[in-house]
Design a protein around this motif. Structure first.
Motif, PDB file in Angstrom:
ATOM      1  N   ARG A  66     -27.514  -5.682 -17.037  1.00 54.58           N
ATOM      2  CA  ARG A  66     -26.456  -5.130 -16.196  1.00 54.58           C
ATOM      3  C   ARG A  66     -26.297  -5.881 -14.873  1.00 54.58           C
ATOM      4  N   ARG A  67     -26.992  -6.997 -14.739  1.00 52.79           N
ATOM      5  CA  ARG A  67     -26.922  -7.795 -13.519  1.00 52.79           C
ATOM      6  C   ARG A  67     -26.170  -9.089 -13.772  1.00 52.79           C
ATOM      7  N   ILE A  68     -25.485  -9.555 -12.767  1.00 57.47           N
ATOM      8  CA  ILE A  68     -24.917 -10.898 -12.790  1.00 57.47           C
ATOM      9  C   ILE A  68     -25.940 -11.772 -12.081  1.00 57.47           C
ATOM     10  N   LEU A  69     -26.484 -12.735 -12.800  1.00 56.88           N
ATOM     11  CA  LEU A  69     -27.581 -13.530 -12.267  1.00 56.88           C
ATOM     12  C   LEU A  69     -27.243 -15.004 -12.100  1.00 56.88           C
ATOM     13  N   LYS A  70     -26.384 -15.541 -12.938  1.00 54.89           N
ATOM     14  CA  LYS A  70     -26.136 -16.979 -12.952  1.00 54.89           C
ATOM     15  C   LYS A  70     -25.108 -17.379 -11.906  1.00 54.89           C
ATOM     16  N   ALA A  71     -25.340 -18.526 -11.310  1.00 47.50           N
ATOM     17  CA  ALA A  71     -24.451 -19.027 -10.252  1.00 47.50           C
ATOM     18  C   ALA A  71     -23.038 -19.241 -10.762  1.00 47.50           C
ATOM     19  N   ASP A  72     -22.875 -19.708 -11.998  1.00 47.72           N
ATOM     20  CA  ASP A  72     -21.525 -19.942 -12.516  1.00 47.72           C
ATOM     21  C   ASP A  72     -20.768 -18.637 -12.733  1.00 47.72           C
ATOM     22  N   GLU A 100     -27.374   1.712  -6.719  1.00 47.97           N
ATOM     23  CA  GLU A 100     -27.407   3.143  -7.010  1.00 47.97           C
ATOM     24  C   GLU A 100     -25.996   3.681  -7.277  1.00 47.97           C
ATOM     25  N   ILE A 101     -25.064   3.324  -6.437  1.00 46.60           N
ATOM     26  CA  ILE A 101     -23.693   3.800  -6.612  1.00 46.60           C
ATOM     27  C   ILE A 101     -23.075   3.182  -7.863  1.00 46.60           C
ATOM     28  N   PHE A 102     -23.384   1.928  -8.148  1.00 45.15           N
ATOM     29  CA  PHE A 102     -22.896   1.275  -9.363  1.00 45.15           C
ATOM     30  C   PHE A 102     -23.404   2.004 -10.606  1.00 45.15           C
ATOM     31  N   ARG A 103     -24.687   2.373 -10.616  1.00 41.35           N
ATOM     32  CA  ARG A 103     -25.244   3.098 -11.763  1.00 41.35           C
ATOM     33  C   ARG A 103     -24.523   4.420 -11.988  1.00 41.35           C
ATOM     34  N   GLN A 104     -24.158   5.096 -10.917  1.00 39.35           N
ATOM     35  CA  GLN A 104     -23.512   6.396 -11.026  1.00 39.35           C
ATOM     36  C   GLN A 104     -22.024   6.293 -11.348  1.00 39.35           C
ATOM     37  N   SER A 105     -21.439   5.113 -11.196  1.00 42.29           N
ATOM     38  CA  SER A 105     -19.987   4.983 -11.364  1.00 42.29           C
ATOM     39  C   SER A 105     -19.533   4.931 -12.818  1.00 42.29           C
ATOM     40  N   ASN A 106     -20.430   4.606 -13.750  1.00 36.62           N
ATOM     41  CA  ASN A 106     -20.116   4.580 -15.180  1.00 36.62           C
ATOM     42  C   ASN A 106     -18.926   3.686 -15.516  1.00 36.62           C
ATOM     43  N   LEU A 107     -18.857   2.520 -14.922  1.00 34.00           N
ATOM     44  CA  LEU A 107     -17.810   1.556 -15.252  1.00 34.00           C
ATOM     45  C   LEU A 107     -18.143   0.900 -16.590  1.00 34.00           C
ATOM     46  N   VAL A 108     -17.116   0.440 -17.296  1.00 31.49           N
ATOM     47  CA  VAL A 108     -17.322  -0.266 -18.557  1.00 31.49           C
ATOM     48  C   VAL A 108     -16.498  -1.540 -18.576  1.00 31.49           C
ATOM     49  N   ASN A 109     -17.000  -2.547 -19.286  1.00 31.23           N
ATOM     50  CA  ASN A 109     -16.281  -3.806 -19.545  1.00 31.23           C
ATOM     51  C   ASN A 109     -15.760  -4.492 -18.294  1.00 31.23           C
ATOM     52  N   VAL A 110     -16.543  -4.519 -17.241  1.00 30.16           N
ATOM     53  CA  VAL A 110     -16.097  -5.178 -16.018  1.00 30.16           C
ATOM     54  C   VAL A 110     -17.305  -5.798 -15.312  1.00 30.16           C
ATOM     55  N   ASP A 111     -17.098  -6.975 -14.757  1.00 31.14           N
ATOM     56  CA  ASP A 111     -18.080  -7.603 -13.895  1.00 31.14           C
ATOM     57  C   ASP A 111     -17.657  -7.349 -12.459  1.00 31.14           C
TER      58      ASP A 111
END
Length: 151
Positions: free
Chosen positions: A24-30, A85-96
């Motif tokens: 669930r993390r964006i890790l890569k520089a690109d 914490e707020i991201f976890r609670q937001s329940n977003l789908v299919n979005v970076d």
């Protein structure tokens, strides 16, 4: 039953609804740079949100808190914790989503964190994710996303 006061990390884990998995993390520089090429989706007093659809069944988050805007590590870490914490609670789908700190939040002269700073930043970050959620579906469908002044 576990004594939560004896293990504060376990208490935080259970209160937060679990861990923030690597997937669930964006890790890569690109991945960061491709999102930064997009126009910002939402801006607040201190943050900018960049978002783009992804092909995954879940949302991913990246947080950028530059040292020049939050000189103390404790402040940067608090910003990242609140955002996750707020991201976890937001329940977003299919979005970076990438949240970038864009204005100074404090200086080396003042305290690294305080309750008022944490409340203010929490409200701003919540506003970012509520706006993203609103662009996907009506905001009323999520009872977990309400703006409150509680720390």
């Amino acid at each position: 039953m576990t004594n939560l006061t004896a293990n504060p990390d376990l208490a935080q884990y259970q209160l937060s609804g679990g861990s923030f998995a690597r997937e669930r993390r964006i890790l890569k520089a690109d991945e960061f740079s491709s999102a930064f090429r997009l126009r910002p989706v939402q801006k607040t007093a201190h943050f900018v949100l960049y978002a783009r659809p992804n092909d995954l069944p879940h949302a991913r988050l990246g947080v950028v808190a530059a040292k020049r805007f939050a000189p103390r590590a404790a402040t940067r870490n608090m910003i990242k914790r609140v955002t996750r914490e707020i991201f976890r609670q937001s329940n977003l789908v299919n979005v970076d989503c990438i949240v970038r700190l864009s204005k100074p939040v404090n200086s080396k002269a003042g305290p690294a964190t305080n309750a008022q700073l944490k409340r203010d930043l929490r409200v701003e970050v919540l506003r970012l994710f509520v706006s993203q959620r609103a662009s996907l579906k009506p905001i009323n469908s999520s009872p977990n996303l309400t703006i409150s002044s509680a720390p």
